[in-house]
Write a protein that holds these residues in place. Structure first.
Motif, PDB file in Angstrom:
ATOM      1  N   GLN A   5       0.849  -1.016   0.001  1.00  0.00           N
ATOM      2  CA  GLN A   5       0.014   0.143  -0.173  1.00  0.00           C
ATOM      3  C   GLN A   5       1.110   1.328   0.077  1.00  0.00           C
ATOM      4  N   VAL A   6       0.208   2.674  -0.580  1.00  0.00           N
ATOM      5  CA  VAL A   6       0.731   3.558  -0.261  1.00  0.00           C
ATOM      6  C   VAL A   6       0.693   4.156   1.270  1.00  0.00           C
ATOM      7  N   THR A   7       1.898   3.883   1.503  1.00  0.00           N
ATOM      8  CA  THR A   7       1.942   5.335   3.144  1.00  0.00           C
ATOM      9  C   THR A   7       2.226   6.325   3.365  1.00  0.00           C
ATOM     10  N   GLU A   8       2.189   7.450   4.158  1.00  0.00           N
ATOM     11  CA  GLU A   8       3.371   8.474   4.477  1.00  0.00           C
ATOM     12  C   GLU A   8       4.526   7.932   4.345  1.00  0.00           C
ATOM     13  N   SER A  52       3.529  12.780  -1.330  1.00  0.00           N
ATOM     14  CA  SER A  52       1.879  13.239  -0.378  1.00  0.00           C
ATOM     15  C   SER A  52       0.803  13.581  -1.320  1.00  0.00           C
ATOM     16  N   SER A  53       1.106  14.254  -1.570  1.00  0.00           N
ATOM     17  CA  SER A  53      -0.058  15.010  -2.423  1.00  0.00           C
ATOM     18  C   SER A  53      -0.588  14.168  -3.614  1.00  0.00           C
ATOM     19  N   MET A  55       0.452  10.959  -4.703  1.00  0.00           N
ATOM     20  CA  MET A  55      -0.093   9.570  -4.559  1.00  0.00           C
ATOM     21  C   MET A  55      -1.419   9.595  -3.288  1.00  0.00           C
ATOM     22  N   LEU A  56      -1.453  10.488  -2.532  1.00  0.00           N
ATOM     23  CA  LEU A  56      -2.436   9.983  -1.392  1.00  0.00           C
ATOM     24  C   LEU A  56      -3.564  11.519  -1.296  1.00  0.00           C
ATOM     25  N   THR A  57      -2.835  12.205  -2.250  1.00  0.00           N
ATOM     26  CA  THR A  57      -4.557  13.656  -2.819  1.00  0.00           C
ATOM     27  C   THR A  57      -3.818  14.405  -1.046  1.00  0.00           C
ATOM     28  N   THR A  58      -2.807  14.523  -0.486  1.00  0.00           N
ATOM     29  CA  THR A  58      -3.168  15.078   1.059  1.00  0.00           C
ATOM     30  C   THR A  58      -3.300  16.566   0.673  1.00  0.00           C
TER      31      THR A  58
END
Ligand code: HEM
Length: 123
Positions: A5-8, A52-53, A55-58
């Protein structure tokens, strides 16, 4: 074990691992050493935010990446090497479908940079 999974945490491992390879690379290393001039902390922090922006749209990355590249001595062949090292690092750290998701984004962004740089710099 490779991450599924993609995580920080995975993004930090990717950025740290990727820039270790970049710094050791005969082609890309000197471009970064010149631009970053000593303190890698701020660049790495920016790149954690960037991925993070993406892949996780943060929304954590607020910069404009293209102008940073326009003023660098980048040639088209540098993108090939950048993508090679990025592919290598993502394959090492993530299961294939997650690695592929990173690689697709990196290729899209590299292509858009290359098109823009071709217009600005007239390679
Ligand atoms: C920043 C080099 C491709 C994303 C930088 C910097 C360097 C660099 C030296 C630091 C600039 C500075 O602090 O003055 C390169 C080279 C590339 C390349 C040699 C390949 C030819 C890419 C690609 C991406 C990317 C494909 C995205 C997938 C970024 C971002 C920053 C950055 C987000 C931070 C920009 C900012 O907000 O200051 N790059 N880069 N780069 N790069 Fe690249």
């Amino acid at each position: 074990m490779r991450r599924d999974q993609v995580t920080e945490e995975g993004i930090v491992a990717l950025v740290d691992g990727f820039y270790d390879k970049v710094r050791a690379d005969a082609t890309l290393g000197p471009i970064f050493e010149e631009a970053i001039a000593g303190d890698w902390g701020p660049h790495l922090a920016k790149m954690y935010d960037f991925w993070s922006s993406i892949m996780l749209t943060t929304g954590r990355y607020k910069g404009r990446p293209l102008p940073a590249h326009v003023r660098l001595p980048i040639e088209p062949q540098h993108f090939g090497r950048w993508l090679e090292l990025f592919t290598e690092t993502t394959d090492e750290l993530f299961e294939p479908d997650v690695a592929h998701a990173f690689q697709v984004k990196a290729h899209q962004i590299a292509n858009s940079f290359l098109t823009a740089l071709e217009t600005v710099k007239q390679f």
